[in-house]
Design a protein around this motif. Structure first.
Motif, PDB file in Angstrom:
ATOM      1  N   MET A   1       0.811  -0.985  -0.018  1.00 10.73           N
ATOM      2  CA  MET A   1      -0.103   0.061  -0.033  1.00 10.73           C
ATOM      3  C   MET A   1       0.817   1.269   0.161  1.00 10.73           C
ATOM      4  SD  MET A   1      -3.306  -0.296  -0.145  1.00 10.73           S
ATOM      5  CE  MET A   1      -3.775   1.236   0.415  1.00 10.73           C
ATOM      6  N   PHE A   2       2.073   1.105   0.376  1.00 10.89           N
ATOM      7  CA  PHE A   2       3.083   2.482   0.311  1.00 10.89           C
ATOM      8  C   PHE A   2       2.775   3.248  -0.843  1.00 10.89           C
ATOM      9  CE2 PHE A   2       6.982   4.663  -0.667  1.00 10.89           C
ATOM     10  CZ  PHE A   2       6.785   5.415   0.412  1.00 10.89           C
ATOM     11  N   LEU A   3       3.064   2.604  -2.184  1.00 14.16           N
ATOM     12  CA  LEU A   3       2.841   3.329  -3.328  1.00 14.16           C
ATOM     13  C   LEU A   3       1.638   4.209  -3.422  1.00 14.16           C
ATOM     14  CD1 LEU A   3       4.259   4.227  -5.988  1.00 14.16           C
ATOM     15  CD2 LEU A   3       3.704   2.208  -6.939  1.00 14.16           C
ATOM     16  N   GLY A   4       0.432   3.395  -3.384  1.00 17.46           N
ATOM     17  CA  GLY A   4      -0.612   4.126  -3.332  1.00 17.46           C
ATOM     18  C   GLY A   4      -0.763   5.352  -2.102  1.00 17.46           C
ATOM     19  N   LEU A   5      -0.367   5.124  -0.981  1.00 21.33           N
ATOM     20  CA  LEU A   5      -0.529   6.430  -0.148  1.00 21.33           C
ATOM     21  C   LEU A   5       0.542   7.321  -0.590  1.00 21.33           C
ATOM     22  CD1 LEU A   5      -0.157   4.038   3.443  1.00 21.33           C
ATOM     23  CD2 LEU A   5      -2.037   5.251   2.487  1.00 21.33           C
TER      24      LEU A   5
END
Length: 372
Positions: free
Chosen positions: A214-218
């Motif tokens: 989820m890091f890239l989305g955040l």
């Protein structure tokens, strides 16, 4: 009694031609000569457009097509006035650059108002720091601050405080990119541990684990949110109209953004200085930490920080860069210059027009005039 202005310098067609041959970009408006060499990189139409008109009468170009230049653009031109063209007995210059000076009064509505710039008759004393002076302009401030000039600004008497109010453009990536990379790596590793959960403040039974994927989305959410923050700050804070009877609010507006509109090509005031930028960035970091788990808020913040860096770099380039005609940055440069010179109440997007579309603050398109 006001002293008589000094006589204007006079240049023969041969003298003008010699300067053109040496690489200068002189143009004329009737018999009035302007040296635009120092403005080439700033012109929204690009350097080549002005180079192509070197030595020519630009009176028709000011009226368009493709657009009619604003009163501020015509006032801006007068800052580059160098003197008068002597009448040519032959009636022309080499290469047909300059013809008769009989067209001196090409625009009777505009020409009488804009003569050689007299800085001594301005509303402020440019030899002194401006911040305290503009606070006392009252009702005249709003009109004055939106009449751009091409000269550097000094705000404070103190050399130390003055130095903190300015910076070079490359200080932004040097300071903030390493911080963005460090935070990105740090919070990615935290998410990779698998113990970061959302909604634990409301319920432990239905809380959601946030995986490292989820890091890239955040991060992208933070980048997107910055574009909205950029728009909102520019529109509602930077372009607030301070009350004419409030000296301190006028000074606050001038130090935040008014100085940039007054001197849009002061290279030392185009990006946020590190000290005030640190305060704003710390505020947004604390806000995200307050409402989100540390790693989640930190990932969003890292994306927003990259958005800020891209915004400041884009803003600097729109003022000093020379993008290729037809490119995205070319259109954004023209768009932003229109915001400075003619449409201060619209066109608030710097890195994107998205929010101008959404909130209906796009700069209106000008109808293309047909040539005769």
């Amino acid at each position: 009694m006001d002293r008589a202005p000094p006589p204007a310098a006079s240049f023969s067609p041969a003298e003008v031609q010699r300067r053109l041959a040496a690489g200068a970009c002189w143009v004329r408006r009737g018999a009035r000569l302007y040296d635009l060499t120092g403005f080439l990189r700033h012109h929204p139409g690009g350097e080549q457009l002005l180079r192509a008109r070197a030595g020519q009468d630009i009176s028709a170009d000011l009226d368009g097509p493709p657009h009619r230049h604003s009163a501020n653009a015509r006032r801006w031109l007068e800052q580059y006035y160098v003197g008068e063209l002597q009448e040519d007995p032959q009636g022309s210059l080499e290469n047909g650059a300059v013809a008769s000076v009989e067209t001196q009064k090409t625009d009777p509505e505009i020409e009488p108002r804009f003569k050689e710039v007299d800085w001594e008759k301005d509303l402020v004393d440019w030899q002194k720091p401006l911040l305290w002076q503009v606070g006392h302009l009252g009702e005249k401030y709003d009109e004055w601050v939106h009449q751009p000039v091409t000269r550097p600004i000094r705000l404070f008497h103190s050399d130390l405080i003055e130095s903190l109010s300015k910076t070079v453009w490359y200080s932004v990536p040097i300071i903030w990119v390493p911080l963005m990379l460090y935070l990105s790596w740090s919070y990615y590793r935290t998410l990779a541990q698998g113990n970061v959960r959302l909604f634990t403040s409301f319920t432990t039974e239905y809380s959601v684990t946030v995986p490292e994927s989820m890091f890239l989305g955040l991060f992208m959410i933070g980048l997107f949110l910055w574009s909205l923050i950029e728009y909102l700050i520019h529109r509602f804070l930077f372009h607030m109209k301070p009350p004419s009877d409030s000296c301190y609010l006028i000074m606050l507006h001038f130090i935040m953004h008014g100085q940039h509109h007054k001197s849009p090509f002061d290279g030392s005031r185009l990006v946020f200085p590190p000290v005030p930028a640190s305060l704003v960035i710390a505020f947004f970091y604390a806000l995200l930490r307050l409402i989100l788990p540390e790693a989640v808020g930190g990932a969003v913040f890292a994306g927003g920080l990259l958005g800020y860096v891209l915004y400041d770099m884009t803003h600097y380039y729109l003022h000093f860069g020379s993008p290729h005609k037809g490119s995205f940055l070319y259109s954004m440069k023209a768009y932003h210059v229109k915001h400075h010179f003619a449409h201060q109440k619209s066109g608030f997007g710097i890195s994107t027009k998205l929010w101008d579309y959404f909130f209906h603050t796009l700069i209106p398109e000008e109808p293309h005039l047909k040539t005769q």
